[in-house]
Scaffold this motif. Sequence first.
Motif, mmCIF file in Angstrom:
data_model
loop_
_atom_site.group_PDB
_atom_site.id
_atom_site.type_symbol
_atom_site.label_atom_id
_atom_site.label_comp_id
_atom_site.label_asym_id
_atom_site.label_seq_id
_atom_site.Cartn_x
_atom_site.Cartn_y
_atom_site.Cartn_z
ATOM 1 N N LEU A 183 0.855 -1.158 0.025
ATOM 2 C CA LEU A 183 -0.087 -0.063 -0.012
ATOM 3 C C LEU A 183 0.794 1.107 0.092
ATOM 4 C CD1 LEU A 183 -2.895 1.542 0.262
ATOM 5 C CD2 LEU A 183 -2.591 1.344 2.580
ATOM 6 N N PHE A 184 1.971 1.149 0.771
ATOM 7 C CA PHE A 184 2.924 2.390 0.887
ATOM 8 C C PHE A 184 3.490 2.469 -0.578
ATOM 9 C CE2 PHE A 184 7.505 3.349 1.097
ATOM 10 C CZ PHE A 184 7.487 4.783 1.653
ATOM 11 N N MET A 185 4.008 1.493 -1.374
ATOM 12 C CA MET A 185 4.274 1.872 -2.539
ATOM 13 C C MET A 185 3.555 2.432 -3.662
ATOM 14 S SD MET A 185 7.657 1.084 -2.596
ATOM 15 C CE MET A 185 7.871 1.045 -4.440
ATOM 16 N N VAL A 186 2.144 1.786 -3.620
ATOM 17 C CA VAL A 186 0.783 2.017 -4.292
ATOM 18 C C VAL A 186 0.853 3.646 -4.068
ATOM 19 C CG1 VAL A 186 -1.503 2.034 -4.935
ATOM 20 C CG2 VAL A 186 0.001 0.217 -4.526
ATOM 21 N N LEU A 187 0.746 4.060 -2.721
ATOM 22 C CA LEU A 187 0.434 5.539 -2.538
ATOM 23 C C LEU A 187 1.666 6.490 -3.109
ATOM 24 C CD1 LEU A 187 -1.660 7.032 -1.109
ATOM 25 C CD2 LEU A 187 -0.629 6.754 1.304
ATOM 26 N N LEU A 188 2.718 5.753 -2.581
ATOM 27 C CA LEU A 188 3.962 6.789 -3.459
ATOM 28 C C LEU A 188 3.750 7.039 -4.708
ATOM 29 C CD1 LEU A 188 6.507 8.203 -2.597
ATOM 30 C CD2 LEU A 188 7.782 5.917 -2.758
ATOM 31 N N VAL A 189 3.625 6.011 -5.469
ATOM 32 C CA VAL A 189 3.386 6.242 -6.990
ATOM 33 C C VAL A 189 2.189 7.105 -7.262
ATOM 34 C CG1 VAL A 189 2.791 4.960 -9.098
ATOM 35 C CG2 VAL A 189 4.425 3.999 -7.515
ATOM 36 N N GLY A 190 1.325 7.044 -6.518
ATOM 37 C CA GLY A 190 -0.016 7.878 -6.538
ATOM 38 C C GLY A 190 0.191 9.370 -6.468
ATOM 39 N N PHE A 191 1.182 9.389 -5.178
ATOM 40 C CA PHE A 191 1.565 10.918 -5.059
ATOM 41 C C PHE A 191 2.306 11.739 -6.060
ATOM 42 C CE2 PHE A 191 0.528 10.594 -0.542
ATOM 43 C CZ PHE A 191 0.113 11.865 -0.430
ATOM 44 N N ILE A 192 3.192 10.766 -6.792
ATOM 45 C CA ILE A 192 4.144 11.272 -7.811
ATOM 46 C C ILE A 192 3.103 11.426 -9.174
ATOM 47 C CG2 ILE A 192 5.920 10.669 -9.529
ATOM 48 C CD1 ILE A 192 7.244 9.215 -7.134
ATOM 49 N N THR A 193 2.314 10.562 -9.384
ATOM 50 C CA THR A 193 1.578 10.433 -10.611
ATOM 51 C C THR A 193 0.642 11.756 -10.553
ATOM 52 O OG1 THR A 193 1.481 8.246 -10.809
ATOM 53 C CG2 THR A 193 -0.230 9.371 -11.826
ATOM 54 N N ALA A 194 -0.101 12.097 -9.329
ATOM 55 C CA ALA A 194 -0.938 13.397 -9.335
ATOM 56 C C ALA A 194 -0.234 14.340 -9.191
ATOM 57 C CB ALA A 194 -1.973 13.263 -7.647
ATOM 58 N N GLU A 195 0.962 14.441 -8.901
ATOM 59 C CA GLU A 195 1.850 15.766 -9.038
ATOM 60 C C GLU A 195 2.208 16.014 -10.300
ATOM 61 O OE1 GLU A 195 3.375 15.369 -4.275
ATOM 62 O OE2 GLU A 195 4.695 14.677 -6.095
ATOM 63 N N ILE A 196 2.485 14.992 -10.949
ATOM 64 C CA ILE A 196 2.923 15.214 -12.398
ATOM 65 C C ILE A 196 1.715 15.521 -13.335
ATOM 66 C CG2 ILE A 196 3.679 13.933 -14.616
ATOM 67 C CD1 ILE A 196 5.500 12.267 -12.853
ATOM 68 N N SER A 197 0.675 15.038 -12.924
ATOM 69 C CA SER A 197 -0.782 15.450 -13.491
ATOM 70 C C SER A 197 -1.009 17.007 -13.195
ATOM 71 C CB SER A 197 -1.804 14.636 -13.041
ATOM 72 O OG SER A 197 -1.780 13.346 -13.339
ATOM 73 N N TYR A 198 -0.697 17.407 -12.013
ATOM 74 C CA TYR A 198 -1.077 18.890 -11.644
ATOM 75 C C TYR A 198 0.078 19.679 -12.428
ATOM 76 C CZ TYR A 198 -1.839 23.141 -9.211
ATOM 77 O OH TYR A 198 -2.117 24.362 -8.965
ATOM 78 N N ILE A 199 1.228 19.283 -12.308
ATOM 79 C CA ILE A 199 2.127 20.161 -13.361
ATOM 80 C C ILE A 199 2.051 20.419 -14.613
ATOM 81 C CG2 ILE A 199 4.544 19.948 -14.117
ATOM 82 C CD1 ILE A 199 5.402 18.420 -11.314
ATOM 83 N N VAL A 200 1.209 19.184 -15.243
ATOM 84 C CA VAL A 200 0.712 19.422 -16.566
ATOM 85 C C VAL A 200 -0.205 20.331 -16.793
ATOM 86 C CG1 VAL A 200 -0.076 18.088 -18.479
ATOM 87 C CG2 VAL A 200 1.754 17.092 -17.325
#
Length: 305
Positions: A183-200
């Motif tokens: 769950l920690f790894m999934v959440l870490l990937v989720g944070f990075i994905t959401a932040e990249i989406s916001y950057i775009v």
Amino acid sequence: MLAWSKSIGRCTVSFISVLLTQLALFLVPLFFSASPILIQLTLSALVLVVVLGFGGWCKRLLGFNASAPAFVFCSIFFIWGVHIAIVRQAISPVMDVLFNVEMIMLIIGLFRIMLKDPGFVVSESFSLGKLNDNSVLGVQTHNESSLLQMRARYCKSCQTYVQGFDHHCPAFGNCIGQKNYVLFMVLLVGFITAEISYIVCSSQFTSKFRVLEENRVESGSILVMARSTLLFCVLQVLWQGPFLIWHVYCICFNIRTEEWVNWKNYPAFQLNASSLSGENYQETSFKNPHNKGILQNVKEFLTLK
């Protein structure tokens, strides 16, 4: 009642900390809008270090305590609020829906990892009250040997043993261990994905509405807010990316962060070799007794329970 009052107070301090942090970041694109992105990122990083360091000093001086998970939640809601109020005007409906779904999943994941048992060793047979973080060293009792076989390590923050202990995560307010590592790894990937989406999304917004900055003052402030939150997310990705890479490495070679950092404290991770010069000492090097090959290690990670 007292516990609730303390929790509300800590959450309030965290909320104020987020507002002050974002306000400080707001000043960077406001006064350095013509500077290259690398200059703005460097200044933003310095601002974060100064603000968080000064804020931590003030809280200790005044006796205020903040909640790291509350800080994370407030930061998420702040970025989400900027997206809803400002950024979504200039992006496609698909990107808008995608980002909103990512934020909802992040919040659900945060609640789950905060409440989920990481693998606390609670069996009375281990007599945990008689053990401490150094009890696994030296002569081992039967109980201590069992703890080592479970890869249970002592968490000073939680003051208990955790099976498959990797580290204590202040941001999530919980240990990362056998039962929540996936769950920690999934959440870490989720944070990075959401932040990249916001950057775009925010990049699209600033590009599309840059002309408004010359026409209206309020439009300029809106653009600065979109820019400052973009810088914040870029800085988050810059440290979370290497953090993710490290944990992928740990998974591939079946090693925990705590084991890697403190391997000299655990005989199972020590390989003793006699000196070639004939002197009476042995050279100790690292060995990983849990490494079964990358494919098997990854399979073992995916089947963690």
